[in-house]
Design a protein around this motif. Structure first.
Motif, PDB file in Angstrom:
ATOM      1  N   LYS A 207      28.205 -14.701 -41.882  1.00 49.67           N
ATOM      2  CA  LYS A 207      29.149 -14.077 -42.796  1.00 49.67           C
ATOM      3  C   LYS A 207      28.399 -13.451 -43.961  1.00 49.67           C
ATOM      4  O   LYS A 207      27.583 -14.101 -44.607  1.00 49.67           O
ATOM      5  N   SER A 208      28.681 -12.159 -44.222  1.00 50.94           N
ATOM      6  CA  SER A 208      28.035 -11.423 -45.316  1.00 50.94           C
ATOM      7  C   SER A 208      26.522 -11.490 -45.235  1.00 50.94           C
ATOM      8  O   SER A 208      25.833 -11.509 -46.243  1.00 50.94           O
ATOM      9  N   GLY A 209      26.021 -11.565 -44.027  1.00 54.05           N
ATOM     10  CA  GLY A 209      24.572 -11.555 -43.849  1.00 54.05           C
ATOM     11  C   GLY A 209      23.934 -12.915 -43.834  1.00 54.05           C
ATOM     12  O   GLY A 209      22.804 -13.066 -43.375  1.00 54.05           O
ATOM     13  N   LYS A 210      24.603 -13.974 -44.306  1.00 58.67           N
ATOM     14  CA  LYS A 210      24.013 -15.309 -44.325  1.00 58.67           C
ATOM     15  C   LYS A 210      23.935 -15.854 -42.906  1.00 58.67           C
ATOM     16  O   LYS A 210      24.912 -15.861 -42.169  1.00 58.67           O
ATOM     17  N   GLY A 211      22.755 -16.287 -42.529  1.00 61.78           N
ATOM     18  CA  GLY A 211      22.558 -16.836 -41.204  1.00 61.78           C
ATOM     19  C   GLY A 211      22.715 -15.812 -40.100  1.00 61.78           C
ATOM     20  O   GLY A 211      22.995 -16.162 -38.954  1.00 61.78           O
ATOM     21  N   ALA A 727       8.056 -14.361 -21.890  1.00 67.12           N
ATOM     22  CA  ALA A 727       7.154 -15.030 -20.949  1.00 67.12           C
ATOM     23  C   ALA A 727       5.708 -14.622 -21.191  1.00 67.12           C
ATOM     24  O   ALA A 727       5.418 -13.645 -21.872  1.00 67.12           O
ATOM     25  N   GLY A 728       4.797 -15.375 -20.578  1.00 69.61           N
ATOM     26  CA  GLY A 728       3.381 -15.041 -20.638  1.00 69.61           C
ATOM     27  C   GLY A 728       2.797 -15.209 -22.019  1.00 69.61           C
ATOM     28  O   GLY A 728       3.496 -15.545 -22.978  1.00 69.61           O
ATOM     29  N   LYS A 729       1.489 -14.963 -22.126  1.00 68.89           N
ATOM     30  CA  LYS A 729       0.812 -15.103 -23.407  1.00 68.89           C
ATOM     31  C   LYS A 729       0.141 -13.821 -23.865  1.00 68.89           C
ATOM     32  O   LYS A 729      -0.478 -13.794 -24.925  1.00 68.89           O
ATOM     33  N   ARG A 730       0.246 -12.767 -23.063  1.00 66.45           N
ATOM     34  CA  ARG A 730      -0.368 -11.511 -23.476  1.00 66.45           C
ATOM     35  C   ARG A 730       0.338 -10.993 -24.730  1.00 66.45           C
ATOM     36  O   ARG A 730       1.577 -11.007 -24.807  1.00 66.45           O
ATOM     37  N   PRO A 731      -0.417 -10.528 -25.724  1.00 67.98           N
ATOM     38  CA  PRO A 731       0.229 -10.026 -26.944  1.00 67.98           C
ATOM     39  C   PRO A 731       1.046  -8.781 -26.657  1.00 67.98           C
ATOM     40  O   PRO A 731       0.732  -8.003 -25.749  1.00 67.98           O
ATOM     41  N   ARG A 732       2.101  -8.605 -27.443  1.00 62.34           N
ATOM     42  CA  ARG A 732       3.022  -7.483 -27.230  1.00 62.34           C
ATOM     43  C   ARG A 732       3.400  -6.865 -28.568  1.00 62.34           C
ATOM     44  O   ARG A 732       3.726  -7.571 -29.526  1.00 62.34           O
ATOM     45  N   SER A 733       3.358  -5.533 -28.644  1.00 58.81           N
ATOM     46  CA  SER A 733       3.954  -4.857 -29.787  1.00 58.81           C
ATOM     47  C   SER A 733       5.446  -5.151 -29.793  1.00 58.81           C
ATOM     48  O   SER A 733       6.058  -5.321 -28.738  1.00 58.81           O
ATOM     49  N   ALA A 734       6.029  -5.217 -31.002  1.00 57.91           N
ATOM     50  CA  ALA A 734       7.442  -5.608 -31.072  1.00 57.91           C
ATOM     51  C   ALA A 734       8.073  -5.159 -32.380  1.00 57.91           C
ATOM     52  O   ALA A 734       7.394  -4.958 -33.399  1.00 57.91           O
ATOM     53  N   THR A 735       9.392  -5.036 -32.340  1.00 57.56           N
ATOM     54  CA  THR A 735      10.211  -4.822 -33.533  1.00 57.56           C
ATOM     55  C   THR A 735      10.713  -6.169 -34.019  1.00 57.56           C
ATOM     56  O   THR A 735      11.229  -6.968 -33.232  1.00 57.56           O
ATOM     57  N   ILE A 736      10.566  -6.424 -35.319  1.00 58.34           N
ATOM     58  CA  ILE A 736      11.133  -7.624 -35.909  1.00 58.34           C
ATOM     59  C   ILE A 736      12.273  -7.231 -36.847  1.00 58.34           C
ATOM     60  O   ILE A 736      12.342  -6.085 -37.312  1.00 58.34           O
ATOM     61  N   VAL A 737      13.166  -8.170 -37.105  1.00 54.85           N
ATOM     62  CA  VAL A 737      14.227  -7.968 -38.085  1.00 54.85           C
ATOM     63  C   VAL A 737      14.062  -9.026 -39.168  1.00 54.85           C
ATOM     64  O   VAL A 737      13.816 -10.202 -38.879  1.00 54.85           O
ATOM     65  N   ILE A 738      14.164  -8.603 -40.416  1.00 50.08           N
ATOM     66  CA  ILE A 738      13.996  -9.492 -41.564  1.00 50.08           C
ATOM     67  C   ILE A 738      15.321  -9.580 -42.310  1.00 50.08           C
ATOM     68  O   ILE A 738      15.942  -8.551 -42.615  1.00 50.08           O
ATOM     69  N   THR A 739      15.744 -10.782 -42.584  1.00 53.50           N
ATOM     70  CA  THR A 739      16.954 -11.009 -43.370  1.00 53.50           C
ATOM     71  C   THR A 739      16.648 -12.010 -44.474  1.00 53.50           C
ATOM     72  O   THR A 739      15.690 -12.787 -44.397  1.00 53.50           O
ATOM     73  N   LYS A 740      17.483 -11.979 -45.501  1.00 53.17           N
ATOM     74  CA  LYS A 740      17.356 -12.933 -46.599  1.00 53.17           C
ATOM     75  C   LYS A 740      18.318 -14.084 -46.338  1.00 53.17           C
ATOM     76  O   LYS A 740      19.487 -13.863 -45.983  1.00 53.17           O
ATOM     77  N   ASN A 741      17.837 -15.295 -46.487  1.00 55.97           N
ATOM     78  CA  ASN A 741      18.622 -16.463 -46.101  1.00 55.97           C
ATOM     79  C   ASN A 741      19.931 -16.592 -46.868  1.00 55.97           C
ATOM     80  O   ASN A 741      20.904 -17.158 -46.364  1.00 55.97           O
ATOM     81  N   GLY A 743      21.738 -14.072 -47.730  1.00 55.47           N
ATOM     82  CA  GLY A 743      22.575 -12.915 -47.428  1.00 55.47           C
ATOM     83  C   GLY A 743      22.358 -11.736 -48.348  1.00 55.47           C
ATOM     84  O   GLY A 743      23.078 -10.738 -48.248  1.00 55.47           O
ATOM     85  N   GLY A 744      21.378 -11.798 -49.228  1.00 59.85           N
ATOM     86  CA  GLY A 744      21.143 -10.714 -50.176  1.00 59.85           C
ATOM     87  C   GLY A 744      20.355  -9.561 -49.585  1.00 59.85           C
ATOM     88  O   GLY A 744      19.997  -9.547 -48.401  1.00 59.85           O
ATOM     89  N   ARG A 745      20.082  -8.586 -50.458  1.00 61.27           N
ATOM     90  CA  ARG A 745      19.344  -7.411 -50.010  1.00 61.27           C
ATOM     91  C   ARG A 745      17.846  -7.703 -49.950  1.00 61.27           C
ATOM     92  O   ARG A 745      17.304  -8.470 -50.755  1.00 61.27           O
ATOM     93  N   ILE A 746      17.172  -7.058 -49.015  1.00 59.15           N
ATOM     94  CA  ILE A 746      15.747  -7.273 -48.828  1.00 59.15           C
ATOM     95  C   ILE A 746      14.986  -6.733 -50.038  1.00 59.15           C
ATOM     96  O   ILE A 746      15.185  -5.593 -50.463  1.00 59.15           O
ATOM     97  N   GLY A 747      14.138  -7.578 -50.577  1.00 64.75           N
ATOM     98  CA  GLY A 747      13.336  -7.187 -51.729  1.00 64.75           C
ATOM     99  C   GLY A 747      13.911  -7.590 -53.059  1.00 64.75           C
ATOM    100  O   GLY A 747      13.274  -7.405 -54.097  1.00 64.75           O
TER     101      GLY A 747
END
Length: 748
Positions: A207-211, A727-741, A743-747
């Motif tokens: 709710k409102s970004g929290k969790g 799966a596997g252990k080979r490294p992979r490029s990836a997109t991550i998503v960052i949220t604030k615990n 629910g606030g704005r990033i930064g």
């Protein structure tokens, strides 16, 4: 993209210097400070109004939230320490989760990624080397939405692949073939992992970004891939020109594929722009081709773009077989036609552009916007759009000693075009007709945008390359920049426009060819806007030389705004180790919580106005992995003049004056994230409310030896498998998503 190795002894295929012109690198002295104003306030209303003009924050659904909540303090997080851990480190109170990684299926029928080198069908999987990225919102009915914060599309560049000795080794079971010829099956995989993806994501709880929990939808009807074989339209002045004639497109109106996609942009009418960066190295040009072409002017153009006779290709794709999809990588005259309709002598002229894609409509062919010029494109940043005024697009050419560019549309902005019925037709309106400019800097701290017009005396009378028409200028933009005496720069990477005041920021990542005493045409002396040439020790003894740590330049347009032909400049930040000498190296007086090297990705948040700085470094990686910093910059002219004195071997010296932006205090610049081992941090976008930020982790573990591809214990990174993703252990490029615990704005 750079490779973690000695910049003095290694020639990175992504960073070749092909500018042997005698253009100046910069004039010397900036002797007048500019007026000061406090611009950036950090509130959502200010930033949104600056970006969207009269549309404002209320139209985005943000004004009520801003009014109801206590005024937030930006950059209130505790800075992240430098790290060599094989993990993503973010501040306390934030969560970073893996969202979308190399090989992830993009259709319901594509099997899960085994990550052991046996996977195929990459036309329906996530590509490799996630890079630039933009957000395109969707409402509950799957329609385009400028305000949606819980559902949208990510348009993601898949720039390249982790390779050694020709082969993209992590995607092949035993590391792939490192000799020629290459097996067709290996080449076909590599052709498919390059390009662009559009993938649907949504927030599934909280709710409102929290969790909040985010996931990508592998069975979305919006998901699609563009690869090196996807048909694409040629648009703009070069469409149908003889320089674009090939066996595939005898009328010069189409080409196949997009390649080495790096930086991005998002148009005011809601489309995705992707920049083709280091495309030349994928082509081979055999010995004897100069004579086959009768030594015509194409020989000069090919050499200027890094394909002199005898140049070999990066991956040997041309050796995969006799089929057309392999033969097209031989950029040579092999046929008998006068115009190239029976071979691929002109194939390389179809690469090197800004490509416009409608992320919402995968049925429509993407378009290469030739008017914006052909070079090693990074991002494309729009100036603030103002009704009744032309649209400006800022760009950089990411190679040593290359140039900074600007496009100004002939059409004047119509606010009705912000939500058009046909988005790519709107792109035709603003990106096909206009003027292309290149930057030249003057001794008094001013600069000019010089128009690259075939009718100008500098171009029409250029002895080294006779331009035939404006299409020739569009295709051979570097030569046009040479002709007008443009200023050589330290690898202009991403650029971004400050929403608070419209100033333009360029990350100049580094330049190993800066020398106090240049030797040969490839080296240049320090100058006002590229003022550093020094030696940097990495580890116990290894030394790198030049502008090792890079810097961020900023420019202020003249009174005419985006259409101005003059500007002023200073340097926002100089990258440096905090322990470096404060005079010649650490000119921005960075502390241990702020120091960085080789700025690359650069983006201003439309929500908060924070300037996000990403690094792609090889100089400081003995101390820390690459990182993401958050800054609150001021404005051009808020700092001081500095004079650097360089002694010479003959007892003389070189004096360089430069201007350094106001030194960042601990509350104005902080390290926000450090990535896993051997990675580059790149690509950044947000939801409109600023509560979810998407960041790309590129090529973790890239220094792993190809010989160790089947031995996970010898991988230099096992991310993201080591955090439980896939799966596997080979490294992979990836997109991550960052949220604030909370629910606030990033930064904040």
């Amino acid at each position: 993209m750079t490779t973690s190795t000695d910049l003095d002894t290694y020639v990175d295929p992504d960073d070749l210097n092909n500018n042997t012109s005698d253009n100046p690198s910069f004039d010397a002295v900036l002797d007048a400070r500019l007026s000061r104003r406090n611009i950036l306030r950090g509130s959502v209303g200010t930033a949104a109004a600056a970006v969207f003009g009269s549309l404002g924050a209320s139209a985005l659904g943000l004004a009520d939230e801003a009014a109801a909540a206590p005024r937030e303090k930006l950059l209130s997080f505790n800075p992240v320490a430098k790290s060599l851990a094989d993990s993503v480190v973010v501040p306390a109170g934030y969560t970073a989760s893996v969202l979308y990684a190399l090989g992830d299926p993009l259709t319901a029928s594509t099997p899960a990624y085994k990550n052991d080198g046996t996977d195929g069908d990459f036309e329906h999987r996530a590509g490799d080397h996630h890079d630039g990225m933009e957000w395109f919102g969707l409402d509950a009915n799957g329609k385009p939405s400028a305000t949606s914060t819980t559902r949208g599309l990510l348009a993601v560049n898949h720039e390249a692949t982790t390779d050694e000795k020709l082969s993209s080794f992590f995607i092949h079971a035993n590391g792939g073939t490192s000799t020629l010829p290459r097996p067709a099956a290996e080449v076909e995989k590599e052709l498919a992992i390059h390009g662009v993806a559009v993938v649907e994501v949504h927030r599934k709880s909280g709710k409102s970004g929290k969790g909040a929990k985010w996931e990508y939808l592998k069975d979305s009807a919006f998901n699609t891939r563009l690869t090196t074989l996807t048909e694409i339209e040629i648009a703009g002045p070069a469409r149908g020109n003889p320089l674009l004639v090939t066996k595939y497109s005898p009328n010069g109106t189409k080409t196949r594929g997009t390649l080495n996609n790096c930086g991005t942009g998002k148009t005011p009418w809601g489309t995705f722009l992707t920049g083709e960066e280091n495309w030349a190295g994928y082509f081979t040009r055999p010995k004897g081709d100069d004579a086959a072409r009768d030594g015509n002017k194409s020989v000069t153009a090919l050499a200027r773009y890094g394909r002199a006779e005898g140049a070999s290709s990066r991956h040997g794709w041309e050796t995969g077989g006799s089929e057309d999809k392999f033969a097209r990588w031989i950029n040579a005259k092999t046929g008998t036609s006068a115009d190239g309709r029976d071979d691929y002598r002109n194939e390389m002229n179809g690469m090197g552009y800004i490509v416009e894609i409608d992320a919402y409509d995968k049925r429509t062919l993407a378009r290469k916007r030739t008017g914006l010029g052909r070079f090693a494109h990074e991002s494309a940043a729009f100036g603030k759009v103002v009704p009744g005024q032309p649209v400006a697009v800022y760009q950089g050419d990411d190679s040593r000693n290359e140039y900074i560019y600007k496009w100004v549309s002939s059409a004047r902005w119509d606010a009705a075009d912000a939500n058009p019925a046909n988005r790519l037709a709107t792109g035709d309106k603003y990106l096909d007709e206009g003027k292309l400019y290149v930057a030249k800097f003057n001794a008094d701290g001013s600069g000019q945008w010089i128009e690259l017009s075939v009718t100008s005396p500098a171009l029409s009378g250029y002895a080294k390359y006779p331009f035939a028409d404006q299409a020739d200028v569009a295709v051979n933009t570097r030569l046009a920049g040479d002709a007008v005496g443009a200023t050589k720069m330290d690898r202009p990477e991403w650029c971004s426009v400050n929403p608070a005041n419209g100033e333009i920021y360029y990350s100049l990542t580094n330049n190993s060819n800066r020398r106090v005493e240049p030797s040969g045409s490839s080296q240049t002396a320090p100058d006002s806007a590229n003022p550093r040439a020094y030696s940097d020790i990495k580890g116990a003894s290894r030394v790198q030389t030049g502008n090792v740590n890079g810097h961020i330049l900023r420019m202020k347009e003249g009174a005419a705004g985006s259409a101005a032909t003059s500007f002023t400049w200073d340097v926002y930040l100089f990258g440096a180790e905090a322990s470096a000498a404060p005079g010649p190296v650490n000119l921005s007086n960075l502390t241990g919580e702020q120091d960085f090297s080789s700025p690359d990705g650069l983006a201003f948040s439309p929500s908060t106005g924070i300037c996000w700085i990403q690094t792609d470094d090889s100089a400081y990686t003995d101390v820390t992995n690459c990182m993401l910093l958050a800054g609150l910059p001021g404005q051009v002219g808020d700092g001081r003049k500095v004079t650097l004195n360089y002694p010479k071997a003959d007892g003389g010296g070189l004096t360089v004056d430069t201007y350094v932006g106001k030194a960042p205090t601990p509350d104005k610049l902080k390290r926000f994230l450090v990535g896993p081992a051997d990675c580059e941090i790149t690509g950044l976008c947000e939801t409109p409310d600023g509560k979810a930020m998407f960041v790309n982790i590129q090529h973790p573990g890239e220094t792993t030896s190809q010989a160790n591809v089947t031995n996970p214990a010898k991988y230099t990174s096992q991310w993201p498998a080591n955090v439980g993703y896939g799966a596997g252990k080979r490294p992979r490029s990836a997109t991550i998503v960052i949220t604030k615990n909370d629910g606030g704005r990033i930064g904040s």
